[in-house]
Design a protein around this motif. Structure first.
Motif, PDB file in Angstrom:
ATOM      1  N   GLU A   5       0.815  -1.210   0.000  1.00  0.00           N
ATOM      2  CA  GLU A   5       0.000   0.000   0.000  1.00  0.00           C
ATOM      3  C   GLU A   5       0.852   1.265   0.000  1.00  0.00           C
ATOM      4  O   GLU A   5       0.513   2.266  -0.631  1.00  0.00           O
ATOM      5  CB  GLU A   5      -0.934  -0.005   1.218  1.00  0.00           C
ATOM      6  CG  GLU A   5      -1.997   1.079   1.195  1.00  0.00           C
ATOM      7  CD  GLU A   5      -2.986   0.899   0.045  1.00  0.00           C
ATOM      8  OE1 GLU A   5      -3.449   1.927  -0.483  1.00  0.00           O
ATOM      9  OE2 GLU A   5      -3.268  -0.259  -0.323  1.00  0.00           O
ATOM     10  N   ASN A   9       0.580   4.326  -2.730  1.00  0.00           N
ATOM     11  CA  ASN A   9       0.420   5.746  -2.370  1.00  0.00           C
ATOM     12  C   ASN A   9       1.540   6.604  -2.961  1.00  0.00           C
ATOM     13  O   ASN A   9       1.307   7.724  -3.422  1.00  0.00           O
ATOM     14  CB  ASN A   9       0.381   5.901  -0.855  1.00  0.00           C
ATOM     15  CG  ASN A   9      -0.918   5.381  -0.268  1.00  0.00           C
ATOM     16  OD1 ASN A   9      -1.949   5.367  -0.933  1.00  0.00           O
ATOM     17  ND2 ASN A   9      -0.879   4.930   0.977  1.00  0.00           N
ATOM     18  N   ARG A  12       0.733   7.024  -6.630  1.00  0.00           N
ATOM     19  CA  ARG A  12      -0.397   7.944  -6.805  1.00  0.00           C
ATOM     20  C   ARG A  12       0.033   9.399  -6.579  1.00  0.00           C
ATOM     21  O   ARG A  12      -0.332  10.293  -7.335  1.00  0.00           O
ATOM     22  CB  ARG A  12      -1.521   7.562  -5.844  1.00  0.00           C
ATOM     23  CG  ARG A  12      -2.787   8.412  -6.004  1.00  0.00           C
ATOM     24  CD  ARG A  12      -3.793   8.146  -4.899  1.00  0.00           C
ATOM     25  NE  ARG A  12      -4.427   6.838  -5.030  1.00  0.00           N
ATOM     26  CZ  ARG A  12      -4.239   5.835  -4.184  1.00  0.00           C
ATOM     27  NH1 ARG A  12      -3.392   5.977  -3.164  1.00  0.00           N
ATOM     28  NH2 ARG A  12      -4.857   4.692  -4.345  1.00  0.00           N
ATOM     29  N   ASN A  13       0.821   9.622  -5.526  1.00  0.00           N
ATOM     30  CA  ASN A  13       1.213  10.987  -5.165  1.00  0.00           C
ATOM     31  C   ASN A  13       2.255  11.584  -6.109  1.00  0.00           C
ATOM     32  O   ASN A  13       2.433  12.803  -6.159  1.00  0.00           O
ATOM     33  CB  ASN A  13       1.760  11.012  -3.731  1.00  0.00           C
ATOM     34  CG  ASN A  13       0.690  10.678  -2.706  1.00  0.00           C
ATOM     35  OD1 ASN A  13      -0.501  10.878  -2.954  1.00  0.00           O
ATOM     36  ND2 ASN A  13       1.103  10.158  -1.550  1.00  0.00           N
TER      37      ASN A  13
END
Length: 381
Positions: A5, A9, A12-13
């Motif tokens: 995870e 993240n 995505r960021n």
């Protein structure tokens, strides 16, 4: 295959959703947000909104929305992991995998893909190297399909035995219920499982990103008691109306030429591709759908419809034209000589003659008028 995870993240960021979506949708800035025509439904007034601040998209017309991963999953019809991998590559981030928990749907998809890959290798090995595969090798030889082409498309052979694949899946600890969900095997009334694809040549069906999502199987000889074609049932990784056979192999050429040739069947596409016509996709014997046209629109809006010369093929061509025109495609139609299909024509006359035929393609109004004339609809009462 699981992605931690924390890595998801990070990916995505590191990505601006505007940059990703702008590669596929023409966006214009309006206030804090960006707007454009929704790629998921037909509209004339933009209702598709992307928020750079929130890094999400939402369509007020059809209701679709989500983050950058959700956009790619919906737009390209790919899995969550494929979307993460694409964004990671775009951002230059090296992926690491771990056994951390992921959503049940992600895990389920990957397990189904693994089973399909295993089955595809099994079918291919049967065709290419097994003694039992000689009947299938002779079939493709008669159909003028080279061994190299068989490998390119992952063609295979399903043995006539009732439990050959079932036994191999069991020996390799695959979940038979999941293989059943994919349509590879089925339950016996008295208990246990049997192979659904038996005594057939096999055509793996790939997603636009090259993952095995389904199979088609064809008998060697027509038999009134046996269906000529058997196809995988729909699953969470396969929707027939959202898939185009051959698109994975042809998409680069379609994009380069800015034109696609649409045919009906597996063999039509494979024969054309082998003979150098590589901007071709197939509807797989089904009526063309809105979703298939939307998928194709990512690569071109110019299409030549090339269906069989028989009445069924011409009627299918007319139905396809209506759907293509609704989605703003430039449509032309090639009429083959009576008794021919794309497979037979390319082998009989070669690529030069085929190219010449394509160059004489008619616009859809000419084709429609010709069909109405043939059916007598334009005759004086």
């Amino acid at each position: 295959m699981r992605i931690p995870e924390v890595k998801i993240n990070e990916i995505r960021n590191s990505t601006n959703i505007i940059d990703v979506i702008h590669n596929h949708v023409a966006l214009k800035k309006r206030g804090k947000n960006f707007i454009g025509l929704c790629p998921f439904h037909q509209e004339k007034t933009p209702s598709f909104t992307v928020s750079e601040d929130k890094q999400i998209f939402h369509c007020f017309g059809c209701g679709k929305g989500g983050d950058v991963f959700k956009f790619l999953m919906s737009y390209k019809n790919i899995s969550f992991i494929e979307a993460v991998q694409e964004i990671a590559e775009h951002a230059g981030i090296k992926l690491s995998f771990a056994n951390e928990s992921v959503s049940q749907e992600q895990t389920e998809q990957e397990l189904l893909y693994e089973i399909n890959v295993f089955a595809a290798k099994y079918f291919s090995n049967n065709l290419l190297i097994s003694n039992d595969g000689e009947i299938a090798r002779q079939y493709f030889k008669k159909r003028n399909i080279k061994a190299s082409t068989q490998k390119t498309f992952g063609l295979g052979y399903a043995k006539p035995e009732w439990q050959d694949l079932v036994s191999l899946l069991t020996d390799n600890n695959f979940d038979l219920k999941k293989a059943e969900a994919l349509g590879l095997i089925d339950r016996k009334t008295e208990g246990g499982y049997y192979d659904k694809f038996r005594g057939r040549v096999i055509f793996p069906i790939f997603s636009a990103n090259g993952r095995v999502i389904a199979f088609g199987g064809r008998v060697f000889e027509a038999d009134k008691n046996t269906a000529k074609y058997l196809n995988s049932q729909e699953s969470i990784i396969y929707s027939k109306r959202k898939s185009l056979y051959g698109l994975y192999h042809s998409k680069d050429e379609i994009r380069r030429m800015d034109r696609a040739i649409l045919v009906e069947g597996y063999m039509d596409l494979i024969s054309l591709f082998q003979n150098g016509v590589k901007n071709v996709v197939a509807s797989s014997g089904t009526s063309l759908t809105d979703e298939q046209v939307q998928l194709l629109s990512r690569f071109t809006h110019n299409i030549i419809v090339l269906f069989d010369a028989d009445s069924a093929g011409q009627k299918a061509a007319l139905r396809s034209i209506e759907i293509l025109l609704k989605q703003n495609f430039e449509v032309k139609v090639v009429s083959l000589p009576e008794g021919e299909d794309p497979d037979s024509y390319i082998h009989k006359f070669g690529k030069d003659d085929f190219d010449s035929l394509v160059s004489k393609s008619k616009n859809f109004l000419e084709f429609q008028t010709e069909q109405f004339n043939k059916s007598g609809m334009l005759n004086e009462p």
